[in-house]
Design an enzyme around this catalytic site. Structure first.
Site, PDB file in Angstrom:
ATOM      1  N   HIS B  72      19.303 -45.373 -12.303  1.00 47.70           N
ATOM      2  CA  HIS B  72      20.247 -45.519 -13.400  1.00 47.70           C
ATOM      3  C   HIS B  72      21.611 -45.919 -12.842  1.00 47.70           C
ATOM      4  CE1 HIS B  72      17.830 -42.884 -16.474  1.00 47.70           C
ATOM      5  NE2 HIS B  72      17.132 -43.882 -15.990  1.00 47.70           N
ATOM      6  N   GLU B  74      24.504 -44.676 -12.829  1.00 48.09           N
ATOM      7  CA  GLU B  74      25.300 -43.666 -12.119  1.00 48.09           C
ATOM      8  C   GLU B  74      24.875 -43.562 -10.655  1.00 48.09           C
ATOM      9  OE1 GLU B  74      23.748 -43.391 -15.016  1.00 48.09           O
ATOM     10  OE2 GLU B  74      24.839 -42.143 -16.449  1.00 48.09           O
ATOM     11  N   CYS B 106      21.879 -39.449 -18.936  1.00 52.21           N
ATOM     12  CA  CYS B 106      20.644 -38.741 -19.253  1.00 52.21           C
ATOM     13  C   CYS B 106      20.660 -37.382 -18.532  1.00 52.21           C
ATOM     14  CB  CYS B 106      19.430 -39.568 -18.831  1.00 52.21           C
ATOM     15  SG  CYS B 106      19.137 -39.543 -17.049  1.00 52.21           S
ATOM     16  N   CYS B 109      20.819 -37.761 -14.718  1.00 51.62           N
ATOM     17  CA  CYS B 109      22.135 -38.171 -14.210  1.00 51.62           C
ATOM     18  C   CYS B 109      23.172 -37.073 -14.434  1.00 51.62           C
ATOM     19  CB  CYS B 109      22.574 -39.475 -14.859  1.00 51.62           C
ATOM     20  SG  CYS B 109      21.578 -40.876 -14.302  1.00 51.62           S
TER      21      CYS B 109
END
Lengths: 382, 213
Positions: B72, B74, B106, B109
């Site tokens: 992701h 991040e 999410c 993360c």
């Protein structure tokens, strides 16, 4: 690899944990067997559709002898004090002969006055008492047995509204039972290596692909949070064992894709510098690294065997990666993200609102249920 | 990318214009990353990390290219910050960083940010499917523990503040543009592509009391 014996324990989902204690107040009353149909008919008219509650897991009629002692005591007390009781008040030995106890309905669905008015004409002796019964259907036979002993005769219908279907879960468990110790043993081995070499915490995972019932290792990964990293605070969070297991599988998929488009330049040397530890490290990890033969999507339906319950980040990473089965050995009571009955209670392996659910087990070795050599700090995010 | 802000998040009410502009400017930088993701057939989520008023790392979702469902935005940005600078940044720099991300982090993360110790998260659209800072769980507060009836939140170490709703309409429209064309990597699409229609109007945010620091 040393062999020990142990057992797989299916994990409880967040919904199972939360629903298990939910009780509702119900009226019950003693009914002579001969009048049971008449009385039930009246009750069904008074409270159509059981007031919208699903009570199929609760027996409608029960013998006094089958009720928990507390419920019997409540009924007896009600009969003693009730002025309408006259005939059957004859003591313990003859209690309940020719009688049944009827589960009338939720106290929210009708009032005592209404029910008394309707039932008094047909029941010579009417003693409506309120007891607590389980609101939701049980998810195992053990739970049903427990509820029967404590509240009211409860039936287990071999279904689970709050988790994976029991027959599916059992079949899955049988499919892996013979191999679990082996895979967990391998995970322990790499965890110990990483710990001894100072690369990471003593945590390891093994990723297994199962084709026609036969399991094969795709990746073995240990924690590497201290590899090339200052030894302070939490280390390299992205290098937890499960994140690395997922990363190594991905590298395998990527290599296969590149092979196909005949660009053979996928060696890790060409990758830009990163904090990710997606290459196998050390002898064991390298020896077991074997990309799948299938063209897979992420870690779809693969199995992951973990020495410790993964932290919240890793548990969600396992969900995002679409694993099918998860087994861990040591529960991380404070930091684990998988279980629903730990301190956090997230139960990420099976939550309806997430778009993926999997089956989960804790493996416990026989005998003294100890963590063995692999114990880690209780506050560690594994 | 110069369209005016459609609606201001609740947290903006108490801010000066200058302050709001700062956050909008960084959120636009995050949206640039989301757009880049969209162009490369990735789920369009982008982010930037800001340290001392400067962007020190950028990330966009890269799950399809990497075959790794954990890549992701991040993660990508943190990786860049901690491995690409010369001299290398010390990991503790993240504790002095604010993250601007187009979609709420999410659960995974949110936990990553907690474990690395980020200072504050500013996001655009909420994430009702996977959100870890209010959408599904509150990982930023007490690691998402369910708290008693007291209502009062006890702040514990590594809790971080969250402010959502910054340029959310633009972030959401990016996501819609992606899902209309379909994630070709994901198995078994639920709907045929031709049935999908791009909706450009974004429903107003429903007050979600949970999403505030």
């Amino acid at each position: 690899m040393q062999t020990t014996r142990g057992k797989l324990h299916p994990l409880k989902t967040a919904l199972e944990i939360r629903s298990c204690d939910k009780l509702v107040d119900f009226y019950i009353t003693v009914v002579p067997v001969k009048q049971s149909n008449t009385v039930l008919k009246i009750v069904r008219q008074a409270i159509p559709n059981d007031g919208g509650l699903d009570i199929q897991h609760l027996r409608r009629f029960a013998k006094l002898a089958d009720l928990p002692p507390e419920v019997r005591a409540t009924i007896a007390a009600a009969r003693h004090v009730s002025p309408t009781i006259t005939n059957t008040d004859t003591g313990e030995e003859e209690e309940g002969v020719g009688e049944r106890v009827l589960l009338v309905g939720s106290i929210n669905a009708s009032t005592k006055d209404t029910l008394t008015e309707l039932l008094a004409p047909v029941l010579e002796t009417l003693a409506l008492v309120v007891i607590q019964v389980p609101f939701l259907t049980p998810t195992s036979q053990e739970q049903a047995t427990r509820w029967t002993a404590r509240f009211w005769p409860t039936v287990y219908k071999k279904s689970n509204l709050f988790g994976p279907h029991p027959s599916l879960a059992n079949r899955a468990m049988e499919s892996i039972a013979g191999e679990v110790e082996n895979w967990l043993g391998l995970a322990e081995e790499v965890a110990a290596d990483a710990h001894e070499e100072g690369r990471g915490e003593r945590v390891g995972v093994v990723v297994v692909e199962r084709i026609e019932g036969v399991g094969r290792v795709l990746a073995v990964a240990a924690d590497a949070r201290w590899l090339d990293w200052p030894r302070e605070t939490n280390g390299n969070v992205s290098a937890h064992a499960a994140m690395r297991g997922v990363g190594i599988v991905a590298v395998g998929l990527k290599a296969k894709e590149n092979l196909k488009s005949d660009t053979l330049s996928a060696s890790s040397a060409s990758l830009p510098a990163s904090i990710f530890r997606d290459e196998p490290i050390g002898e064991t990890e390298r020896a077991y690294f074997q990309p799948s033969d299938k063209k897979g999507y992420l870690c779809h339906e693969l199995e992951i065997y973990c020495t410790h319950e993964p932290c919240v980040m890793c548990a969600m990473a396992i969900v995002h990666s679409r694993f099918g089965k998860l087994v861990f050995r040591r529960k991380m009571q404070r930091t684990g993200g998988v279980c629903a009955d730990g301190e956090l209670g997230h139960g990420l392996f099976w939550r309806k609102e997430l778009n993926w659910t999997m089956l989960g087990w804790q493996w416990c070795p026989d005998g003294e249920d100890k963590d063995g050599e692999g114990a880690v700090d209780v506050n560690l995010n594994a | 990318m110069t369209s005016p802000v459609v609606t201001w998040p609740e947290d903006a009410a108490s801010m000066s214009e200058g302050e709001r502009d700062v956050h909008v400017r960084f959120m636009r930088e995050a949206l640039v990353m989301a757009e880049l993701a969209l162009k490369t057939n990735e789920v369009p989520v982008g982010c930037v990390f800001v340290h001392d008023g400067k962007v020190i790392g950028r990330g966009m979702n890269a799950t399809n290219a990497s075959h790794n469902g954990t890549r992701h935005a991040e993660f990508i940005a943190i990786s860049e910050i901690l491995s690409s600078s010369t001299p290398k940044h010390h990991p503790s720099i993240l504790q002095k960083c604010d993250l601007y991300v187009t979609i709420e982090p999410c659960i995974m993360c949110a936990s990553l940010l907690r474990q690395f110790g980020v200072r504050k998260v500013w996001f655009g659209g909420g994430n009702e499917r996977f959100g870890g800072t209010g959408g599904v769980l509150d990982i930023h507060l007490s690691n998402g523990r369910e708290l008693g009836d007291k209502g009062e939140q006890r702040r514990i170490e590594s809790d971080y503040e969250v402010s959502g709703g910054w340029l959310r309409e633009e972030a959401i429209v990016f996501l819609r543009r992606f899902y209309v064309s379909g994630n070709e990597k994901a198995p078994e699409p639920k709907k045929e592509k031709k049935e999908r229609v791009l909706k450009l109007d974004v429903e107003p945010v429903v007050k979600r009391a949970k999403v505030d620091g």
